[in-house]
Design an enzyme around this catalytic site. Structure first.
Site, PDB file in Angstrom:
ATOM      1  N   ASP A  61       5.071-147.453  62.388  1.00 23.04           N
ATOM      2  CA  ASP A  61       4.358-147.427  63.675  1.00 23.04           C
ATOM      3  C   ASP A  61       3.687-146.070  63.837  1.00 23.04           C
ATOM      4  O   ASP A  61       4.357-145.058  64.014  1.00 23.04           O
ATOM      5  CB  ASP A  61       5.371-147.666  64.803  1.00 23.04           C
ATOM      6  CG  ASP A  61       4.719-147.737  66.174  1.00 23.04           C
ATOM      7  OD1 ASP A  61       3.515-147.413  66.307  1.00 23.04           O
ATOM      8  OD2 ASP A  61       5.405-148.137  67.134  1.00 23.04           O
ATOM      9  N   SER A  80       6.580-151.423  73.318  1.00 21.06           N
ATOM     10  CA  SER A  80       5.276-150.835  73.610  1.00 21.06           C
ATOM     11  C   SER A  80       5.165-150.518  75.105  1.00 21.06           C
ATOM     12  O   SER A  80       6.029-149.838  75.645  1.00 21.06           O
ATOM     13  CB  SER A  80       4.172-151.796  73.136  1.00 21.06           C
ATOM     14  OG  SER A  80       2.931-151.151  73.071  1.00 21.06           O
ATOM     15  N   HIS A 124       3.022-150.943  64.379  1.00 19.77           N
ATOM     16  CA  HIS A 124       3.486-151.012  65.769  1.00 19.77           C
ATOM     17  C   HIS A 124       3.883-152.427  66.187  1.00 19.77           C
ATOM     18  O   HIS A 124       4.832-152.625  66.935  1.00 19.77           O
ATOM     19  CB  HIS A 124       2.361-150.501  66.669  1.00 19.77           C
ATOM     20  CG  HIS A 124       2.679-150.547  68.126  1.00 19.77           C
ATOM     21  ND1 HIS A 124       3.675-149.775  68.688  1.00 19.77           N
ATOM     22  CD2 HIS A 124       2.155-151.281  69.143  1.00 19.77           C
ATOM     23  CE1 HIS A 124       3.731-150.030  69.994  1.00 19.77           C
ATOM     24  NE2 HIS A 124       2.830-150.937  70.295  1.00 19.77           N
TER      25      HIS A 124
END
Lengths: 396, 396
Positions: free
Chosen positions: A336, A170, A369
């Site tokens: 995601d 991320s 995610h």
């Protein structure tokens, strides 16, 4: 021998156990005035303190260091426990430890809290040297690039000339890419996970609504709340919005569906009827106890500003990567939708067009995610395999 | 001859123009105490006022009436304009009018504001007969079923025995399905658009975060704010969250991308740097001027509770539809991630298993859930075709 129950695993405090065991948070302060560290938004910031932890040992050749970069609300506590009866190990404990994906028998692991955060490193909740109170909105804007420059000062301080690997998911993955661009000579290999080179309008939109939720809370008081009541209600809503984007439609269906929370029928009031409502409220409440609202604002804005094409490539991602020298393992997850797989493919293609050695792996996962934070064997195995193979090459 | 510039079209106030022209909001009040209308959450509610508009003429056989059901924040003003210099026509003006998808040369169209709303029908902002102030949270919970029962009272009042068609998108589509189940003898045909038979955990999650944003606003004051300051900040955030779910990743990319708002470079502050930020803030601000926060809470909760399987089918959607008699056109949009196409397929299959005449159409559109509110020729054409063919059959 003590046994700690941790997530779905069991770690033990003996030398053969799979945890790194007891760990300690350390601090490094640099950029003392009048020098300071130049930052992207203009001017200089200093002194800067960076909180960090290390696991494993730096080898005599100092070629076995791995920098782990955390995401939005993470911290330097990536592995191990703080004390014997600590039931909360580091956020990537399943990944980092003896024999694990990032094997501390072999590697020296560093994880530092990002600049602008509130978990020990300098950020908007830190004392402002010019005033007798925390910075608040007087804290200067910091970018992902600034965060990486601060990490670089720490790595210099630790005497590490070359990082064997920089890894993170991320916003942590954004830092990985920044490292490779800013310090191409100092990164042997890189593993950006579930990340992007720039936020889509959708990602910016979610961040913006989260920020608006915080700023709508009167307790936020333009960022000046440290002596009074904190904007907990706004921050909780912001966290709840984030949480939805970290999961997936399918994972929410599996995890909650339409199941009711400890009741047989609808309450016909505004209580949490559904388990998913209860879960989100709980996540919101938990978050405000450990995170600073201003840090949330600053870090989400840094993520929105992040744009490698714009900053380094005059509009071309291939050009942005032209000085990069690392070898790569790029990882994405099928479900995601915050940073969908096509964004990782874009990274892979742009790196390959620069003649770099790049492996790309899209992992089939329902969990959205947040998959990189979950103990999926597939992820752990490919990271372990990639590190092992890359390390054999430089050691041979 | 006057010409009004409306969206991308031009309507004119002569008989051949494509707008229904000047329209008027009307009111129907029923369920006067001591009777009241029984509601799903228990007890009775009354008196109930329903705001509505009509376009076209009811034929002598009264078999040409179409009920249009609006979505969450819609109202009874579906077509036409209120006065000569009104530049804001009804929300489905491109669909309803002489020669349009719902042709007012042929059909008599009714659109009423839903029970629980704030656009003229009884809702939490209406005066509570038991107190000298608006209901606020003393308004009873109303379900989609209750909204439909109130519409039915209006349709009775208008002397319509059988509706030729009930049509609506999103929460409007839920009302369509309720009509077909509750009053199978009174609905000849039905067009549920971009809808679902029950919210997924993801949809509940978005609604719940929106509600939390409103309830986090101290001005909300547990719903009792009508004499003071309204919870505009919370309602604006709630609307912004909603807006994200009405669009799609692709439509946001096309509409905004990462374009900056009237600036060349980042501001390095918390202003709206990106166009998408500015757009969302604007949508939030606009909304609070016209909508009531408590109505938002009540209607979203009604949508979350809506569950045809649970309420009518003991867990089976096929069973839920077993008494339905209408013929159907089910419409979904490829980029709708709030109520994805598979949910419309589920509706179609369950209806077909009951031997009903069902057409299903998934329309290729980038614009997300809100597609049904946009003048897409494809949607207009298939609605027009379906209505025309169904009407020929009953008229022949």
């Amino acid at each position: 021998m003590k046994t700690y129950k941790i997530r779905s695993q069991t770690i033990q405090d003996d030398p053969n156990a799979i945890s790194v065991g007891l760990v300690e948070k350390k601090y490094f302060t640099f950029a003392e005035p009048p020098h300071g560290m130049p930052i992207d938004s203009g001017g200089k910031l200093g002194p800067i303190t960076i909180a960090y932890e290390t696991y494993g040992r730096l080898g005599p050749e100092k070629n076995n260091a791995i920098l782990v970069c955390h995401a939005l609300s993470g911290d330097s506590h990536a592995a191990g426990v703080y004390h014997d009866d600590d039931s909360k190990p580091g956020w990537w404990d399943f990944m980092i430890g003896p024999g694990k994906g990032i094997d501390t028998h072999r590697f020296f692991v560093v994880c530092s809290n990002i600049l602008g955060s509130c978990m020990g490193s300098t950020g908007p909740s830190s004392p402002n040297p010019d005033e007798s109170k925390p910075f608040g909105l007087n804290f200067p804007f910091v970018t992902i690039g600034d965060m990486v420059r601060a990490q670089k000062a720490l790595i210099d301080h630790l005497g590490i000339k070359k990082l064997f690997c920089v890894i993170g998911g991320s916003i942590g993955g954004m830092q990985v890419l920044e490292w490779c661009i800013q310090y191409p000579e100092r990164v042997v290999s890189a593993i950006p996970i579930a990340t992007t080179t720039r936020h889509s309008a959708l990602s910016i939109a979610f961040n913006e609504v989260s920020r608006q939720a915080i700023m709508a809370d009167p307790n936020w008081n333009h960022g000046d709340y440290y002596a009074g009541t904190k904007p907990d209600a706004g921050l909780a809503v912001a966290r709840m919005i984030g949480h939805i984007t970290y999961l997936s439609d399918e994972s929410m269906r599996q995890k909650f569906g339409r199941r009711l929370q400890n009741k047989e029928d609808f309450s016909f009031n505004f209580d949490a009827d559904f388990q998913v409502e209860n879960y989100l409220r709980h996540q919101g409440k938990k978050f405000v106890d450990r995170f600073d609202a201003n840090s949330f604002l600053y870090i989400t804005k840094a993520a929105d500003y992040f744009d490698l094409k714009r900053q380094y490539g005059s509009g071309s991602l291939v050009k942005a990567f032209e000085k990069v020298k690392s070898r790569f393992l790029v990882i994405s997850f099928t479900s995601d939708w915050l940073y969908p797989t096509f964004q990782s493919r874009d990274i892979t293609q742009a790196l390959k067009k620069n003649g770099l050695d790049v492996s790309f792996c899209e992992i089939e996962a329902d969990c959205g995610h947040d998959a990189f934070l979950l103990p999926l064997n597939r992820q752990t195995d490919i990271i372990k395999g990639f590190l092992s193979s890359a390390y054999s090459e430089i050691s041979s």
